[in-house]
Structures are given as structure tokens and as C-alpha cells.
Design a protein around this motif. Structure first.
Motif, mmCIF file in Angstrom:
data_model
loop_
_atom_site.group_PDB
_atom_site.id
_atom_site.type_symbol
_atom_site.label_atom_id
_atom_site.label_comp_id
_atom_site.label_asym_id
_atom_site.label_seq_id
_atom_site.Cartn_x
_atom_site.Cartn_y
_atom_site.Cartn_z
ATOM 1 N N ARG A 255 40.255 41.805 41.663
ATOM 2 C CA ARG A 255 40.156 41.023 42.887
ATOM 3 C C ARG A 255 41.022 39.790 42.799
ATOM 4 O O ARG A 255 41.322 39.305 41.705
ATOM 5 C CB ARG A 255 38.700 40.639 43.171
ATOM 6 C CG ARG A 255 38.088 39.681 42.163
ATOM 7 C CD ARG A 255 36.600 39.505 42.451
ATOM 8 N NE ARG A 255 35.975 38.548 41.521
ATOM 9 C CZ ARG A 255 34.671 38.308 41.471
ATOM 10 N NH1 ARG A 255 33.840 38.957 42.288
ATOM 11 N NH2 ARG A 255 34.194 37.440 40.599
ATOM 12 N N VAL B 94 37.487 43.075 37.510
ATOM 13 C CA VAL B 94 36.110 43.147 37.975
ATOM 14 C C VAL B 94 35.332 44.212 37.188
ATOM 15 O O VAL B 94 34.293 43.929 36.602
ATOM 16 C CB VAL B 94 36.044 43.474 39.480
ATOM 17 C CG1 VAL B 94 34.602 43.660 39.929
ATOM 18 C CG2 VAL B 94 36.729 42.378 40.290
ATOM 19 N N VAL C 152 30.204 39.629 37.048
ATOM 20 C CA VAL C 152 29.602 40.609 37.953
ATOM 21 C C VAL C 152 28.582 41.497 37.259
ATOM 22 O O VAL C 152 27.902 42.293 37.914
ATOM 23 C CB VAL C 152 30.681 41.495 38.613
ATOM 24 C CG1 VAL C 152 31.747 40.638 39.290
ATOM 25 C CG2 VAL C 152 31.307 42.460 37.622
ATOM 26 N N MET D 86 28.193 46.561 45.192
ATOM 27 C CA MET D 86 28.121 45.124 44.939
ATOM 28 C C MET D 86 26.839 44.577 45.561
ATOM 29 O O MET D 86 26.677 44.617 46.783
ATOM 30 C CB MET D 86 29.347 44.422 45.529
ATOM 31 C CG MET D 86 30.671 44.994 45.046
ATOM 32 S SD MET D 86 32.103 44.063 45.617
ATOM 33 C CE MET D 86 32.006 44.352 47.379
ATOM 34 N N LEU E 291 25.631 39.456 46.385
ATOM 35 C CA LEU E 291 26.954 38.854 46.541
ATOM 36 C C LEU E 291 26.851 37.349 46.745
ATOM 37 O O LEU E 291 25.911 36.851 47.378
ATOM 38 C CB LEU E 291 27.691 39.500 47.713
ATOM 39 C CG LEU E 291 28.261 40.893 47.390
ATOM 40 C CD1 LEU E 291 28.566 41.654 48.679
ATOM 41 C CD2 LEU E 291 29.508 40.769 46.536
ATOM 42 N N ASP F 78 32.435 35.552 45.202
ATOM 43 C CA ASP F 78 32.920 36.932 45.162
ATOM 44 C C ASP F 78 33.941 37.202 46.261
ATOM 45 O O ASP F 78 34.533 38.291 46.294
ATOM 46 C CB ASP F 78 31.758 37.918 45.303
ATOM 47 C CG ASP F 78 30.780 37.853 44.146
ATOM 48 O OD1 ASP F 78 29.562 37.875 44.394
ATOM 49 O OD2 ASP F 78 31.254 37.804 42.987
ATOM 50 N N TYR G 189 39.890 42.872 47.219
ATOM 51 C CA TYR G 189 39.565 43.768 46.115
ATOM 52 C C TYR G 189 40.549 44.940 46.103
ATOM 53 O O TYR G 189 40.782 45.575 47.135
ATOM 54 C CB TYR G 189 38.138 44.288 46.258
ATOM 55 C CG TYR G 189 37.106 43.264 45.864
ATOM 56 C CD1 TYR G 189 36.886 42.134 46.649
ATOM 57 C CD2 TYR G 189 36.367 43.403 44.693
ATOM 58 C CE1 TYR G 189 35.950 41.173 46.274
ATOM 59 C CE2 TYR G 189 35.422 42.459 44.313
ATOM 60 C CZ TYR G 189 35.230 41.350 45.114
ATOM 61 O OH TYR G 189 34.300 40.400 44.733
#
Length: 127
Positions: free
Chosen positions: A38, A48, A64, A83, A86, A90, A94
Motif C-alpha cells: 500500500r 502489507v 496489520v 481487512m 480498519l 490504513d 492498495y
């Protein structure tokens, strides 16, 4: 070559969830591992999560871990990123990426080893 197309980005409030998907086509037999990276505005692209196509190996960034889950569907040649929880940090574009078999553990985390990249999908998390 391998073509990668991401989908599933969008806007969500803090604490919400999104599921990103990456569809692979072309010479997918040349791909051993897939990754999500990302990039937020003004920041460098960061790792990520990554996974082998078999699903037997996964890696997550510390930021994460416990919130995001990476998975593959070999039959569909897709990779997903679930995900949860969040947070505004974040927020980023991506990207999914594909690479040959990594030689070292650090290869999984390093963007330069990934040969094929998708166009990116925007994820925006508001507080």
C-alpha cells in the motif's frame, strides 16, 4: 506475463471492514507468491501481506497482524485481503503484486522483487 486486477476498495468508517480481491490471468504458472502493498500520499510503498499460491506460507506487516487476513483461491486464480478493524492510518492505495519463488524471507516483504503489479485500488478510512 501476468495481469493483475484489484477490486473491492472503497470508503469506510474506522472500525469497519473491507475485502480486497486480486484476479490474476496470463502466465500464472510463473507466479509463486502474491503480495499486497500500500502507498499513502507522501509516503513510500509499504508491505502489507504476502502468501504463496498454495496458501501454506503467509506473512503480515506488524501494523496489520491480527486485523487483516490474506488468502488465495487457486481454482479462481484470485487472492483476497480481508481487512477488519480498519483505522484511518490504513488509508492508502492498495496494490497486489506477483513474484517468483522468494529465496530469502526478506524477499517476501520487498517490493522490488515483485515483477507484476495491479493498477491499485483506493481504501479510505474516516475517523
Amino acid at each position: 506475463q501476468v495481469q493483475l486486477v484489484e477490486s473491492g476498495g472503497g470508503s469506510v468508517q474506522a472500525g469497519g471492514s473491507l475485502r480486497l480481491s486480486c484476479a490474476a490471468s496470463g502466465r500464472t504458472s510463473s507466479s509463486y507468491a502474491m503480495g499486497w502493498f500500500r502507498q499513502a500520499p507522501g509516503k513510500e510503498r509499504e508491505f502489507v501481506a504476502a502468501i504463496s499460491w498454495s496458501g501454506g506460507t503467509t506473512y503480515y506487516a506488524d501494523s496489520v497482524k491480527g486485523r487483516f487476513t490474506i488468502s488465495t483461491d487457486n481454482a479462481k486464480s484470485t487472492m483476497d485481503l480481508q481487512m477488519n478493524s480498519l483505522q484511518p492510518e490504513d488509508t492508502a492505495v492498495y496494490y497486489c503484486a506477483s513474484r517468483a519463488r522468494p529465496m530469502y524471507r526478506s524477499d517476501w516483504y520487498t517490493a522490488r522483487g515483485y515483477v507484476y503489479w495491479g493498477q491499485g485500488t483506493q481504501v479510505t478510512v474516516s475517523s
